[in-house]
Design an enzyme around this catalytic site. Structure first.
Site, mmCIF file in Angstrom:
data_model
loop_
_atom_site.group_PDB
_atom_site.id
_atom_site.type_symbol
_atom_site.label_atom_id
_atom_site.label_comp_id
_atom_site.label_asym_id
_atom_site.label_seq_id
_atom_site.Cartn_x
_atom_site.Cartn_y
_atom_site.Cartn_z
ATOM 1 N N VAL A 45 -14.361 -9.532 -4.614
ATOM 2 C CA VAL A 45 -14.251 -8.137 -5.018
ATOM 3 C C VAL A 45 -13.211 -7.505 -4.094
ATOM 4 C CG1 VAL A 45 -15.430 -5.931 -5.236
ATOM 5 C CG2 VAL A 45 -16.642 -8.049 -5.819
ATOM 6 N N SER A 46 -12.124 -7.036 -4.667
ATOM 7 C CA SER A 46 -11.010 -6.535 -3.861
ATOM 8 C C SER A 46 -11.424 -5.344 -3.002
ATOM 9 C CB SER A 46 -9.839 -6.120 -4.760
ATOM 10 O OG SER A 46 -9.338 -7.225 -5.474
ATOM 11 N N ALA A 47 -10.678 -5.117 -1.932
ATOM 12 C CA ALA A 47 -10.926 -3.988 -1.045
ATOM 13 C C ALA A 47 -10.778 -2.672 -1.806
ATOM 14 C CB ALA A 47 -9.950 -4.025 0.125
#
Length: 413
Positions: free
Chosen positions: A75-77
């Site tokens: 899950v991207s930043a």
């Protein structure tokens, strides 16, 4: 308060803190994206992560690793997700495709398109799509279409799309990504060009794509038919010094066999930058003008000091015949800036160092502080005389061009 109520209160506080941080630093600038990032419970889409990990403004949450411990799904930043959502400029009623699933970004998109819009999210990994389906339903987004497919080969058939957002690192632009866009539609994709990755907002203009913005980013690479591996050239006879090439090795790599046996040439450019200054355009400029551009990495466990880059894991480098050079820095006397320098090895090291030095000076004079290059993507097979730009990067399905304009020209226009 019950433990569940306390956790919910902590999550709400941390989520708002993250958004406050991103807005204060200028990473978030649109109220629509800010609102959905405050509303959607990020931690609910990162099971197994602590609240502090879920709400780290600049940190991704790894959700799956391969047998070697390498991250293959995450899950991207929040910083990256907000940046890409703003690049996409999603509006209510739009038909949106996300390539690379996980659940959270699809939830953001569902909020942005509203009840009159549609969101489809596709992933190659059944474990990822199963998790995304479950989390979306549990958190109130059952309307999102979750599809198991390799988006490099098989589209879900719900197009054309107003927006396509790719949330995995791509080396190529697949024909379907362009063809499934409405004319004037946008493709937002982390595209790797000569070893450098930028998340780019492309607009479809007829048979090709034109960039509106490009931002530095990092993503796990795509899997399946669109996967692409860099090639590594070891130049010291051991694993100590490696040069990574994104578009194939030099024609005769053996020419570099004895380069490291020569005395190191050191040349300083007189170009200084602040410690917090963004220099991503320098990276792209050198990737454009240097034919042998690559990235150098030094194994810290084998480092003998033969080379002395400022970053052992990622240094801009280039190869020319029997010599190679790389960029480094040194602190200035005020300790608030660094000066760029060039180190070179090989029989023609002095000439190569001079070449790189002049390119750094040209960047400082003509492109520093500017928007970077215009990036266009044309179908593979497009004739050279129909391509703009100073650099053409040939991939399997596309031809990517980089076009530069000086800062003065950009301001005037």
């Amino acid at each position: 308060m019950t433990p569940a109520t306390t956790e919910r209160s902590d999550a709400d506080r941390l989520r708002n803190d993250v958004v406050d941080e991103l807005t204060s630093k200028g990473w978030l600038t649109t109220p629509e994206v800010e609102e959905v990032m405050r509303r959607v419970p990020r931690h609910a889409f990162t099971p197994g992560a602590s609240l502090e990990e879920a709400y780290n403004a600049y940190g991704a949450v790894v959700t799956k690793k391969d047998e070697h411990g390498v991250s293959i799904s995450s899950v991207s930043a929040p910083q990256i997700q907000g940046m890409m959502l703003e690049q996409a400029a999603v509006k209510p009623g739009m038909n949106v495709l996300e390539i690379g699933s996980g659940g959270l970004n699809a939830a953001y998109l569902a909020e942005l398109v509203g009840e009159s819009g549609t969101v489809t999210t596709v992933d190659i990994d059944p474990e990822v799509t199963e998790r995304a389906t479950r989390l979306l339903v549990e958190n109130g987004y059952p309307q999102v279409n979750v599809v198991l497919a390799d988006a490099a080969e098989d589209f879900p058939g719900r197009g054309p799309y107003d927006r396509i957002i790719v949330t995995a690192g791509a080396w190529d632009i697949l024909p379907g990504w362009r063809e499934e866009l409405t004319d004037g539609g946008r493709l937002v994709v982390p595209l790797r060009m000569r070893g450098l990755t930028r998340t780019i907002d492309f607009k479809r203009v007829g048979d090709h794509l034109e960039s509106s913005s490009a931002r530095v980013c990092g993503f796990v690479p795509m899997q399946g038919a669109a996967a692409h591996q860099e090639e590594l050239l070891l130049v010291a006879g051991t694993d100590e010094i490696g040069l990574r090439f994104d578009d194939g090795l030099p024609a005769d790599p053996s020419q570099l066999d004895n380069a490291v046996l020569t005395v190191r040439e050191e040349m300083w450019t007189s170009v200084t930058v602040g410690l917090q200054e963004h220099v991503d355009t320098l990276q792209m400029y050198l990737a454009t003008v240097l034919d042998g551009f690559c990235v150098m990495a030094v194994d810290p466990d084998l480092d003998t000091g033969l080379v002395a880059p400022s970053n052992r894991y990622f240094s801009l480098a280039t190869v020319e015949g029997d010599s190679f050079a790389y960029l480094t820095t040194r602190r200035t006397e005020d300790d608030e800036h660094v000066e760029y320098g060039v180190h070179a090895f090989g029989p023609t090291r002095q000439k190569l160092a001079q070449t790189v030095t002049e390119h750094v000076r040209t960047w400082a004079k003509e492109h520093r502080g500017g928007p970077g290059p215009k990036i266009s993507v044309f179908p593979a097979g497009t004739p050279d005389d129909q391509l703009p730009g100073e650099r053409v990067i040939d991939k399997v399905h596309s031809r990517v061009t980089l076009s530069w304009h000086s800062v003065e020209t950009t301001v005037e226009s």
